[in-house]
Design an enzyme around this catalytic site. Sequence first.
Site, short mmCIF file in Angstrom:
data_model
loop_
_atom_site.label_atom_id
_atom_site.label_comp_id
_atom_site.label_asym_id
_atom_site.label_seq_id
_atom_site.Cartn_x
_atom_site.Cartn_y
_atom_site.Cartn_z
N GLU A 1 4.39 0.61 -0.35
CA GLU A 1 5.66 2.15 -0.90
C GLU A 1 5.45 2.13 -1.77
OE1 GLU A 1 7.05 4.46 1.64
OE2 GLU A 1 6.29 3.77 3.53
N GLU B 1 10.85 0.89 7.62
CA GLU B 1 12.00 1.10 6.63
C GLU B 1 12.79 1.58 7.81
OE1 GLU B 1 11.96 5.18 4.40
OE2 GLU B 1 11.05 3.39 3.10
C1 BG6 Z 1 9.13 6.31 2.05
C2 BG6 Z 1 8.75 7.05 3.48
O1 BG6 Z 1 10.93 6.24 2.21
O2 BG6 Z 1 10.02 7.30 1.42
C3 BG6 Z 1 7.76 7.71 3.70
O3 BG6 Z 1 8.60 5.65 4.32
C4 BG6 Z 1 8.25 8.81 2.62
O4 BG6 Z 1 7.27 7.90 5.14
C5 BG6 Z 1 7.86 8.38 1.48
O5 BG6 Z 1 6.78 9.99 2.31
C6 BG6 Z 1 8.73 9.18 0.05
O6 BG6 Z 1 10.02 10.34 0.85
P1 BG6 Z 1 9.45 11.77 0.26
O7 BG6 Z 1 10.80 12.36 1.13
O8 BG6 Z 1 9.46 11.89 -0.82
O9 BG6 Z 1 8.26 12.46 1.53
#
Ligand code: BG6
Length: 491
Positions: free
Chosen positions: A384, A189
């Site tokens: 993701e 990101e």
């Molecule tokens: C993404 C990141 O934006 O979101 C991850 O690349 C992150 O590292 C994921 O874990 C989910 O976000 P969070 O803050 O709920 O863990």
Amino acid sequence: MYKVQDEFLWGVATSASQIEGAWNIDGKGMSIADCLRYRPEIDVKNYKKVNEVDTKEIQQALTDKESKNWAKRYGVDFYHHYKEDIAQLAEMGIKAFRFSIAWTRIFPNGVDTTPNQKGLDFYLGLVKELKKYHIEPIVTLSHYDMPLHLVLNYDAWYDRRVINMYEMFATTIIDHLSEYVKFWIPFNEIDSIVRHPFASAGLVKDRFEERNFEEVIYQSMHHQFIASSLIVKYCHKHYPDMQVGSMITKTTVYPYNSDPQNVLQSLKQMREVYAFSDIQIRGSYPEYLLKRFEQQQIHIEIPHEDISLLAENTADFIAFSYYSSVCAAVDTDGLKVSLANTTSGVYNRFLPQTEWGWQIDPLGIRISLIELTDRYNKPLFIVENGLGAADELTEENQVHDKYRIDYLSQHINQVLCSLEEDGINLLGYCTWGATDMISASTNQMSKRYGFIYVDLDDFGNGSFRRLKKDSYFWYQKLLGFGNEIPKEFFL
Ligand code: BG6
């Protein structure tokens, strides 16, 4: 039936600082992630506060070696459990596993003259383990992680010399794993530097009191672009089969209503993220970003040779994370706010929210696929997508996470519709989460994303035992269909 090409990479995604643990063993140095802790006293929805780190906090982190508050130091101890975890994920049927390299395992301080052999051995062992099960490794070189030494002695990514240190780290691990890894992502990101400059680039605001901090952020951003282009150049020159991706946080932004003012506002907000992929895919700074710099008197140094480096070394594919969407309006007075990952926007009354206030929008993933295809006409990779939830373990040691199955089912259904109808070129789809892990934004363990439950609480207490959730069996069933997936599966 939905048809998926044989080589489609169904997988899961993780990051080193959120899973590995073992923060100070086998020669690993201290990372910026080791300075982040869960703060129960702060509303976790206020991610900026939760992850606000100043020099004082870093000093505290440096002296406090024992407390379990620093959640990312312990992760879910993947470092010692990786064989067990990979075996369970292989049994679930994944074809791809995304993980990141802890820079501090390879070069503990970032400036070391030789790499740490134990760190190199760990990642080689990991990729060999993946290959044993025919799982494709997708490797992120920097995922919210860098040596703390570079923060304290070089002002992190603001210092141009850090580009060469990163290049040394990156090319060392690329060479070391070259026989096994084809897909590389230089930065997770890359746009996130503007939202969380410490976690993404080690920038501590109080170290730049004399300067315009926004300018510091954009200068550091430029250095990360140069570093990425150097990796593209290196891989293309030495390993022509490798592919290097640009990765952005793809939050869809809708106009709050059909008022053209709000439509324009949503376009402007989308450009905040597209600026990053525009540079990495098209190879130059878009005019709209340069105009903004001019208007806001942001001066960044871009030596002449950087311009050709960016132009000649563009990324091969666009990787993106997708969780949520927001709305944009010119006049936000009286409008409810909603969250989408580490961004916020105007609440969309058509969409539900997660327990952490992120709006759930499955169509948004399909809209993202279309938008990115129309803008760049390049291969895409969803690296993701997932749901953070406070799972409950039953007395029978089960987790009935129907809400996660619903979330994934709705999103994957849209991805498959898009493959069928929208003329997209998609390399693969990875869920966020494999086992549970520490949340990036809140440093909580209780914000769980995995298919496999890890027995651990927000304060580091637990047995680290792994237990399959209902969603594990659901994903296993989906992957078991192979390249013909019945549409009824998503009903
Ligand atoms: C993404 C990141 O934006 O979101 C991850 O690349 C992150 O590292 C994921 O874990 C989910 O976000 P969070 O803050 O709920 O863990």
